[in-house]
Design a protein around this motif. Structure first.
Motif, short mmCIF file in Angstrom:
data_model
loop_
_atom_site.label_atom_id
_atom_site.label_comp_id
_atom_site.label_asym_id
_atom_site.label_seq_id
_atom_site.Cartn_x
_atom_site.Cartn_y
_atom_site.Cartn_z
N PRO A 167 -9.07 -44.87 14.16
CA PRO A 167 -8.41 -45.06 15.29
C PRO A 167 -7.65 -44.15 15.12
N PRO A 168 -7.60 -43.16 16.59
CA PRO A 168 -6.85 -42.27 16.85
C PRO A 168 -5.26 -42.46 15.72
N ALA A 169 -4.31 -41.91 16.26
CA ALA A 169 -2.80 -42.09 14.90
C ALA A 169 -2.22 -42.00 16.49
N ASP A 250 -8.08 -26.83 7.79
CA ASP A 250 -6.87 -25.64 7.90
C ASP A 250 -6.59 -24.89 9.52
N THR A 251 -8.58 -25.30 10.77
CA THR A 251 -8.40 -25.20 11.46
C THR A 251 -8.00 -26.43 12.29
N ASP A 252 -7.33 -27.61 12.37
CA ASP A 252 -6.66 -28.29 13.15
C ASP A 252 -5.14 -28.18 13.34
N ALA A 253 -4.72 -28.63 14.90
CA ALA A 253 -3.64 -27.96 15.00
C ALA A 253 -3.07 -30.11 14.61
N PHE A 254 -1.89 -30.16 14.00
CA PHE A 254 -2.21 -30.75 13.79
C PHE A 254 0.05 -31.68 14.04
N ALA A 255 0.45 -32.72 13.98
CA ALA A 255 2.26 -32.24 14.05
C ALA A 255 2.90 -33.94 13.24
N LEU A 256 3.62 -33.52 12.43
CA LEU A 256 4.33 -34.71 12.03
C LEU A 256 5.23 -35.05 12.33
N HIS A 257 5.35 -36.48 12.14
CA HIS A 257 5.67 -38.17 12.81
C HIS A 257 6.42 -38.74 12.48
N ALA A 258 7.82 -38.93 13.06
CA ALA A 258 8.37 -40.39 12.53
C ALA A 258 8.64 -40.81 13.63
N LYS A 259 9.31 -42.52 13.29
CA LYS A 259 10.00 -44.05 13.65
C LYS A 259 10.69 -44.79 12.64
N ALA A 260 11.79 -44.71 13.18
CA ALA A 260 12.32 -46.25 12.63
C ALA A 260 12.16 -46.53 11.68
N ASP A 261 11.93 -47.17 10.73
CA ASP A 261 11.07 -48.52 9.65
C ASP A 261 12.10 -49.24 8.62
N LYS A 262 12.44 -50.49 9.10
CA LYS A 262 12.96 -51.12 7.81
C LYS A 262 14.60 -50.50 7.69
N GLY A 273 -5.17 -36.02 18.55
CA GLY A 273 -5.97 -37.14 18.76
C GLY A 273 -7.21 -37.42 17.42
N GLY A 274 -6.90 -36.97 16.42
CA GLY A 274 -7.18 -37.68 15.11
C GLY A 274 -6.18 -38.75 14.74
#
Length: 284
Positions: A167-169, A250-262, A273-274
């Motif tokens: 599934p998409p992230a 290397d052709t992908d536009a991507f991102a770093l994601h973060a959220k609080a966890d414990k 979209g991936g």
């Protein structure tokens, strides 16, 4: 058990490597610190002699200087030596976990003691998977600074079978857009002395290994996420773990994601979209 290409896997023979050790040394120079900062576009000045270096820069240290004639067709060292001679053709750094007991600093004489901790054989969706676990201890000036578990996976060549698409992230509470162009992949391979061709040789990556483009290094994604955790919290994490889930190119536009966890942060990379590519946990 035999791989799809009829190569037999003698797991008892491979398990004989458990307990083998290797020791390597290096010195953290200002030149490495300067290049590491430039590679990742870090906004602050690169550390000088006696100052702490970023977490995971030790992936660039004490790399084996295998002669070019000793490399296999994929750019990896030929099978055998410290790592067991797993006969499966695809080898990847699948993940790892680290505990930091202190900071490495510019000028430190570093010693890394590595030990084969485990070798296991499992059956995956596309065939056998052989996992090799390596335990590393990184010391400087007689003090233990890093304990690390490295997970390496060997697998058969892709057979072309399509599995269920992940599934998409989800989007994180914090998001940092990124781009992993060819120069970044080349620089990271150069600093880590990694000749694996899927990271810089586009014809090999696409025509031989069947990827759609160059593969972004898993350890580099881990370093980006660790740097992001440090940026968000203002101090580097004490514990950091990561696991590769799907390839990033290397052709992908991507991102770093973060959220609080414990007690820390959950982090991940994902193309637009991936699915999640690299998942990580950081805690303090």
């Amino acid at each position: 058990m035999a791989a799809p290409d009829s190569v037999a896997i003698d797991i008892d023979h491979l398990k004989a490597w458990i307990g083998r050790e290797d020791t390597a040394t290096d010195v953290i120079g200002e030149d490495l610190a300067r290049k590491y900062h430039a590679m990742f576009d870090m906004p602050n000045a690169s550390p000088r002699h006696g100052e702490a270096v970023p977490r995971l820069i030790h992936f660039c240290l004490a790399q084996a200087a295998i002669p070019t004639s000793g490399l296999g067709v994929d750019g990896h060292p030929t099978r055998g030596g410290f790592l067991p001679p797993v006969p499966l053709p695809r080898r990847m750094w699948a993940g790892g976990a680290l505990t930091f007991h202190g900071d490495l600093k510019v000028g430190d004489a570093v010693k890394r003691i590595s030990r084969i901790a485990d070798v296991t054989l499992k059956e995956g969706r596309t065939g056998p998977l052989c996992f090799v676990t390596v335990a590393h201890r990184v010391e400087a000036n007689g003090a233990l600074l890093i304990e690390e578990r490295q997970d390496i996976v060997y697998r058969a060549a892709d057979t072309g079978g399509a599995g269920k698409a992940p599934p998409p992230a989800e989007s994180g509470s914090f998001v940092k857009p990124m781009a992993a162009g060819t120069p970044l992949l080349f620089r990271y391979s150069a600093l880590t002395f990694n000749a694996h061709r899927i990271h810089y040789d586009r014809p090999y990556a696409t025509e031989v290994e069947g990827y759609p483009a160059l593969v972004v290094q898993g350890p580099m994604q881990a370093a980006l996420l660790c740097n992001y955790a440090t940026e968000l919290r203002g101090v580097p994490p004490v514990h950091f773990s990561f696991r590769g889930l799907s390839p990033l190119f290397d052709t992908d536009a991507f991102a770093l994601h973060a959220k609080a966890d414990k007690d820390g942060l959950a982090l991940w990379t994902a193309r637009d979209g991936g699915p999640v590519s690299m998942a990580a946990e950081a805690s303090w």
